[in-house]
Write a protein that holds these residues in place. Sequence first.
Motif, PDB file in Angstrom:
ATOM      1  N   PRO A  32      -7.793  18.608   9.648  1.00  0.00           N
ATOM      2  CA  PRO A  32      -8.899  19.200   8.885  1.00  0.00           C
ATOM      3  C   PRO A  32      -8.381  20.180   7.836  1.00  0.00           C
ATOM      4  CG  PRO A  32      -8.963  19.872  11.210  1.00  0.00           C
ATOM      5  CD  PRO A  32      -7.760  19.027  11.025  1.00  0.00           C
ATOM      6  N   ARG A  33      -9.092  20.237   6.749  1.00  0.00           N
ATOM      7  CA  ARG A  33      -8.787  21.203   5.689  1.00  0.00           C
ATOM      8  C   ARG A  33     -10.029  21.349   4.841  1.00  0.00           C
ATOM      9  NH1 ARG A  33      -5.776  18.546   0.607  1.00  0.00           N
ATOM     10  NH2 ARG A  33      -7.122  16.763   0.441  1.00  0.00           N
ATOM     11  N   ALA A  34     -10.019  22.293   3.933  1.00  0.00           N
ATOM     12  CA  ALA A  34     -11.157  22.457   3.027  1.00  0.00           C
ATOM     13  C   ALA A  34     -11.289  21.174   2.209  1.00  0.00           C
ATOM     14  CB  ALA A  34     -10.930  23.652   2.110  1.00  0.00           C
ATOM     15  N   GLY A  35     -12.472  20.630   2.126  1.00  0.00           N
ATOM     16  CA  GLY A  35     -12.655  19.349   1.437  1.00  0.00           C
ATOM     17  C   GLY A  35     -12.415  18.209   2.408  1.00  0.00           C
ATOM     18  N   ARG A  36     -11.828  17.151   1.918  1.00  0.00           N
ATOM     19  CA  ARG A  36     -11.575  15.965   2.749  1.00  0.00           C
ATOM     20  C   ARG A  36     -10.377  16.196   3.671  1.00  0.00           C
ATOM     21  NH1 ARG A  36     -10.896  10.220  -0.088  1.00  0.00           N
ATOM     22  NH2 ARG A  36     -13.065  10.627  -0.532  1.00  0.00           N
ATOM     23  N   ALA A  37     -10.501  15.769   4.920  1.00  0.00           N
ATOM     24  CA  ALA A  37      -9.408  15.905   5.894  1.00  0.00           C
ATOM     25  C   ALA A  37      -8.239  15.006   5.490  1.00  0.00           C
ATOM     26  CB  ALA A  37      -9.890  15.523   7.284  1.00  0.00           C
ATOM     27  N   ILE A  38      -7.038  15.409   5.870  1.00  0.00           N
ATOM     28  CA  ILE A  38      -5.848  14.591   5.629  1.00  0.00           C
ATOM     29  C   ILE A  38      -5.705  13.641   6.810  1.00  0.00           C
ATOM     30  CG2 ILE A  38      -3.344  14.582   5.396  1.00  0.00           C
ATOM     31  CD1 ILE A  38      -3.576  17.394   4.172  1.00  0.00           C
ATOM     32  N   THR A  39      -5.679  12.344   6.510  1.00  0.00           N
ATOM     33  CA  THR A  39      -5.559  11.335   7.556  1.00  0.00           C
ATOM     34  C   THR A  39      -4.176  10.714   7.464  1.00  0.00           C
ATOM     35  OG1 THR A  39      -7.918  10.867   7.336  1.00  0.00           O
ATOM     36  CG2 THR A  39      -6.596   9.256   8.535  1.00  0.00           C
ATOM     37  N   ARG A  40      -3.492  10.629   8.584  1.00  0.00           N
ATOM     38  CA  ARG A  40      -2.169   9.998   8.645  1.00  0.00           C
ATOM     39  C   ARG A  40      -2.309   8.663   9.373  1.00  0.00           C
ATOM     40  NH1 ARG A  40       0.804  13.935   6.620  1.00  0.00           N
ATOM     41  NH2 ARG A  40       0.480  16.072   7.267  1.00  0.00           N
ATOM     42  N   TYR A  41      -1.670   7.639   8.802  1.00  0.00           N
ATOM     43  CA  TYR A  41      -1.760   6.285   9.332  1.00  0.00           C
ATOM     44  C   TYR A  41      -0.378   5.799   9.765  1.00  0.00           C
ATOM     45  CZ  TYR A  41      -6.113   6.420   6.654  1.00  0.00           C
ATOM     46  OH  TYR A  41      -7.341   6.765   6.152  1.00  0.00           O
ATOM     47  N   ARG A  42      -0.379   4.773  10.607  1.00  0.00           N
ATOM     48  CA  ARG A  42       0.854   4.127  11.028  1.00  0.00           C
ATOM     49  C   ARG A  42       0.550   2.628  11.146  1.00  0.00           C
ATOM     50  NH1 ARG A  42       2.644   6.619  16.171  1.00  0.00           N
ATOM     51  NH2 ARG A  42       0.771   5.689  17.006  1.00  0.00           N
ATOM     52  N   THR A  43       1.545   1.814  10.813  1.00  0.00           N
ATOM     53  CA  THR A  43       1.363   0.376  10.992  1.00  0.00           C
ATOM     54  C   THR A  43       1.397   0.061  12.479  1.00  0.00           C
ATOM     55  OG1 THR A  43       3.736  -0.066  10.792  1.00  0.00           O
ATOM     56  CG2 THR A  43       2.416  -0.227   8.774  1.00  0.00           C
ATOM     57  N   VAL A  44       0.710  -0.989  12.868  1.00  0.00           N
ATOM     58  CA  VAL A  44       0.650  -1.352  14.291  1.00  0.00           C
ATOM     59  C   VAL A  44       1.834  -2.221  14.706  1.00  0.00           C
ATOM     60  CG1 VAL A  44      -1.849  -1.141  14.386  1.00  0.00           C
ATOM     61  CG2 VAL A  44      -0.822  -3.365  13.848  1.00  0.00           C
ATOM     62  N   ALA A  45       2.647  -2.638  13.742  1.00  0.00           N
ATOM     63  CA  ALA A  45       3.825  -3.455  14.045  1.00  0.00           C
ATOM     64  C   ALA A  45       4.931  -3.094  13.064  1.00  0.00           C
ATOM     65  CB  ALA A  45       3.495  -4.948  13.925  1.00  0.00           C
ATOM     66  N   ASP A  46       6.163  -3.412  13.433  1.00  0.00           N
ATOM     67  CA  ASP A  46       7.303  -3.155  12.549  1.00  0.00           C
ATOM     68  C   ASP A  46       7.458  -4.225  11.484  1.00  0.00           C
ATOM     69  OD1 ASP A  46       8.024  -0.814  13.848  1.00  0.00           O
ATOM     70  OD2 ASP A  46       9.294  -1.877  15.278  1.00  0.00           O
ATOM     71  N   GLU A  47       6.793  -5.360  11.680  1.00  0.00           N
ATOM     72  CA  GLU A  47       6.958  -6.473  10.742  1.00  0.00           C
ATOM     73  C   GLU A  47       5.665  -7.261  10.661  1.00  0.00           C
ATOM     74  OE1 GLU A  47       9.259 -10.638  11.052  1.00  0.00           O
ATOM     75  OE2 GLU A  47      10.575  -8.894  11.075  1.00  0.00           O
ATOM     76  N   PHE A  48       5.338  -7.696   9.449  1.00  0.00           N
ATOM     77  CA  PHE A  48       4.201  -8.574   9.218  1.00  0.00           C
ATOM     78  C   PHE A  48       4.686  -9.751   8.392  1.00  0.00           C
ATOM     79  CE2 PHE A  48       2.464  -4.315   9.620  1.00  0.00           C
ATOM     80  CZ  PHE A  48       1.427  -4.510  10.518  1.00  0.00           C
ATOM     81  N   VAL A  49       4.186 -10.924   8.659  1.00  0.00           N
ATOM     82  CA  VAL A  49       4.525 -12.111   7.872  1.00  0.00           C
ATOM     83  C   VAL A  49       3.244 -12.631   7.235  1.00  0.00           C
ATOM     84  CG1 VAL A  49       5.441 -14.460   7.942  1.00  0.00           C
ATOM     85  CG2 VAL A  49       6.458 -12.675   9.386  1.00  0.00           C
ATOM     86  N   VAL A  50       3.248 -12.696   5.907  1.00  0.00           N
ATOM     87  CA  VAL A  50       2.100 -13.221   5.172  1.00  0.00           C
ATOM     88  C   VAL A  50       2.387 -14.696   4.907  1.00  0.00           C
ATOM     89  CG1 VAL A  50       0.711 -13.048   3.077  1.00  0.00           C
ATOM     90  CG2 VAL A  50       1.706 -10.966   4.101  1.00  0.00           C
ATOM     91  N   PRO A  51       1.520 -15.590   5.357  1.00  0.00           N
ATOM     92  CA  PRO A  51       1.758 -17.022   5.153  1.00  0.00           C
ATOM     93  C   PRO A  51       1.889 -17.367   3.666  1.00  0.00           C
ATOM     94  CG  PRO A  51      -0.052 -16.670   6.691  1.00  0.00           C
ATOM     95  CD  PRO A  51       0.292 -15.332   6.108  1.00  0.00           C
ATOM     96  N   GLU A  52       2.775 -18.279   3.388  1.00  0.00           N
ATOM     97  CA  GLU A  52       3.084 -18.688   2.021  1.00  0.00           C
ATOM     98  C   GLU A  52       1.836 -19.041   1.225  1.00  0.00           C
ATOM     99  OE1 GLU A  52       5.508 -22.328  -0.128  1.00  0.00           O
ATOM    100  OE2 GLU A  52       5.926 -21.857   1.955  1.00  0.00           O
ATOM    101  N   GLU A  53       0.902 -19.749   1.850  1.00  0.00           N
ATOM    102  CA  GLU A  53      -0.285 -20.204   1.118  1.00  0.00           C
ATOM    103  C   GLU A  53      -1.203 -19.062   0.683  1.00  0.00           C
ATOM    104  OE1 GLU A  53      -0.923 -20.658   5.552  1.00  0.00           O
ATOM    105  OE2 GLU A  53       0.621 -21.324   4.159  1.00  0.00           O
ATOM    106  N   LEU A  54      -1.011 -17.867   1.249  1.00  0.00           N
ATOM    107  CA  LEU A  54      -1.823 -16.717   0.851  1.00  0.00           C
ATOM    108  C   LEU A  54      -1.183 -15.876  -0.245  1.00  0.00           C
ATOM    109  CD1 LEU A  54      -3.050 -15.496   4.356  1.00  0.00           C
ATOM    110  CD2 LEU A  54      -4.247 -16.952   2.704  1.00  0.00           C
ATOM    111  N   LEU A  55       0.052 -16.187  -0.603  1.00  0.00           N
ATOM    112  CA  LEU A  55       0.761 -15.407  -1.621  1.00  0.00           C
ATOM    113  C   LEU A  55       0.440 -15.923  -3.018  1.00  0.00           C
ATOM    114  CD1 LEU A  55       4.253 -15.220   0.112  1.00  0.00           C
ATOM    115  CD2 LEU A  55       2.490 -13.446   0.039  1.00  0.00           C
ATOM    116  N   PRO A  56       0.286 -15.015  -3.985  1.00  0.00           N
ATOM    117  CA  PRO A  56       0.066 -15.463  -5.367  1.00  0.00           C
ATOM    118  C   PRO A  56       1.309 -16.179  -5.886  1.00  0.00           C
ATOM    119  CG  PRO A  56       0.221 -13.057  -5.254  1.00  0.00           C
ATOM    120  CD  PRO A  56       0.277 -13.577  -3.848  1.00  0.00           C
ATOM    121  N   ALA A  57       1.107 -17.154  -6.745  1.00  0.00           N
ATOM    122  CA  ALA A  57       2.202 -17.989  -7.239  1.00  0.00           C
ATOM    123  C   ALA A  57       3.274 -17.180  -7.963  1.00  0.00           C
ATOM    124  CB  ALA A  57       1.648 -19.076  -8.158  1.00  0.00           C
ATOM    125  N   SER A  58       2.908 -16.126  -8.637  1.00  0.00           N
ATOM    126  CA  SER A  58       3.874 -15.377  -9.445  1.00  0.00           C
ATOM    127  C   SER A  58       4.491 -14.189  -8.705  1.00  0.00           C
ATOM    128  CB  SER A  58       3.190 -14.873 -10.723  1.00  0.00           C
ATOM    129  OG  SER A  58       2.122 -13.995 -10.363  1.00  0.00           O
TER     130      SER A  58
END
Length: 167
Positions: free
Chosen positions: A24-50
């Motif tokens: 908490p702080r004056a104004g908007r609170a500071i939120t800290r996030y963490r990824t739920v895994a050390d690695e993510f794989v995005v399937p090829e078909e979801l990646l933009p061509a360029s």
Amino acid sequence: MSKVHHWVKRWLTLGALEIVERQPRAGRAITRYRTVADEFVVPEELLPASLLERQLTDLNREFLRGVFRAVPELEHRGSLRIHRQPGQRHVSVDRCPGRGAARSMLTHQSSMTLLLSQDEAKELVDDLLDLRDRWLERAGGEGRRPSIDGLAEHLVMLGTTPAAPRN
């Protein structure tokens, strides 16, 4: 900032991020996030061509900025060394501030055109992959270690590709 906010909210909704702490702080609170895994794989078909072209362009730009930041004299001064190794079929081009100085610097960039058979090209790729793997293992397996006195990150780029036909 709105782009970052959009993606953080999206990844949070998808379950890729979790909230670790709200401060908490004056104004908007500071939120800290963490990824739920050390690695993510995005399937090829979801990646933009360029995507790969954009990533390589950005990496090359970052690499060259790093070279000129580390050794600013390379941008405006220094020799251009064009040479062929005795008994070899290739020509190398190196930019260095003076003869012999290139091996004492903490930065290096060179390019060359090699005349290679398919077997030789495959051997070169294997050598580059072995070099990459050896340095990744030496650096702790992931290429990055926690900040330790005396260590600094270095951007390393290794690659080879058939040259585009010349007109």
